[in-house]
Design an enzyme around this catalytic site. Sequence first.
Site, PDB file in Angstrom:
ATOM      1  N   GLY A 238       0.638  -1.304  -0.039  1.00  0.00           N
ATOM      2  CA  GLY A 238       0.025  -0.047   0.054  1.00  0.00           C
ATOM      3  C   GLY A 238       0.969   1.430  -0.071  1.00  0.00           C
ATOM      4  O   GLY A 238       0.166   2.305   0.113  1.00  0.00           O
TER       5      GLY A 238
ATOM      6  N   TRP B  17       2.311   3.086  -2.449  1.00  0.00           N
ATOM      7  CA  TRP B  17       1.935   3.846  -3.387  1.00  0.00           C
ATOM      8  C   TRP B  17       0.883   4.376  -3.259  1.00  0.00           C
ATOM      9  O   TRP B  17       0.377   5.784  -3.702  1.00  0.00           O
ATOM     10  CB  TRP B  17       2.074   3.100  -4.884  1.00  0.00           C
ATOM     11  CG  TRP B  17       3.357   3.217  -5.458  1.00  0.00           C
ATOM     12  CD1 TRP B  17       4.441   3.090  -4.653  1.00  0.00           C
ATOM     13  CD2 TRP B  17       3.839   2.811  -6.671  1.00  0.00           C
ATOM     14  NE1 TRP B  17       5.713   2.747  -5.574  1.00  0.00           N
ATOM     15  CE2 TRP B  17       5.205   2.786  -6.821  1.00  0.00           C
ATOM     16  CE3 TRP B  17       3.078   2.911  -8.167  1.00  0.00           C
ATOM     17  CZ2 TRP B  17       5.868   2.688  -8.014  1.00  0.00           C
ATOM     18  CZ3 TRP B  17       3.915   2.896  -9.332  1.00  0.00           C
ATOM     19  CH2 TRP B  17       5.322   2.630  -9.285  1.00  0.00           C
TER      20      TRP B  17
ATOM     21  N   LYS C  61       6.303  -0.798 -14.166  1.00  0.00           N
ATOM     22  CA  LYS C  61       7.578  -1.222 -13.832  1.00  0.00           C
ATOM     23  C   LYS C  61       7.984  -2.246 -14.773  1.00  0.00           C
ATOM     24  O   LYS C  61       6.951  -3.074 -15.084  1.00  0.00           O
ATOM     25  CB  LYS C  61       7.627  -1.913 -12.410  1.00  0.00           C
ATOM     26  CG  LYS C  61       8.935  -2.581 -12.071  1.00  0.00           C
ATOM     27  CD  LYS C  61       9.512  -2.690 -10.814  1.00  0.00           C
ATOM     28  CE  LYS C  61       8.536  -3.599  -9.855  1.00  0.00           C
ATOM     29  NZ  LYS C  61       9.047  -3.642  -8.483  1.00  0.00           N
TER      30      LYS C  61
END
Length: 227
Positions: free
Chosen positions: A80, A82, A178
């Site tokens: 959590g 981000w 990513k």
Amino acid sequence: MASKPPGSSGRALTTRVKTAKGRSTASQAWLQRQLNDPYVKAAVAQGYRSRAAFKLVELDDRFKLIKPGARVVDLGAAPGGWVQVALARGASRIVGIDLLPMDPIVGATLIEGDFQEDAPLAAVMAALDGPADLVLSDMAPNTTGHNATDHLRIMALAELALEFCHRVLSPGGGFVAKLFQGGTERAMLEGMKRDFVSVRHAKPPASRKDSSELYVVATGFRAAMRG
């Protein structure tokens, strides 16, 4: 909540881990790295759930991704960090989804499930209550140690996240995912240039130097390109 990346002052002190019976050499090295990582220490000090929070902080400082009042979806959100950054930076509606359970975060909707499946996807859409302004993906597969395999696996996740963007992203919206360096990410970046006004890649300082990870940052979604 403060959101500045960690700095250094004075002489850094190294914490050494005592050898423990039954602990592997790799485990020993990982623990020592964690104990001496300034981002880990800063995450604890600033109340972030993971050091990865600083990667989004640094990306947002550079690219100005999180707008006040924005709707944000975080794919692969656990634990959590981000989500916490998006909240701290003014997003008004934040939905995080992951296969792993997450402890609640006040001001965000956290969903346990696979965003490719109908029920979790419906829950995300209901919680958003409108198109997203920003889709984030810090998803990564369990690594095998075989670089080519790991690269292909994370590229597959990034492609799924990009497909998700076509379903939920508003005109002009942004996307961050990513990747691992390995060659095929170039083809993805080139393809994304049809869907977004700007497509760049970046390696934030919080990414470990020995890691092959980088992030693709796309802004200015061309909604007309939706399939």
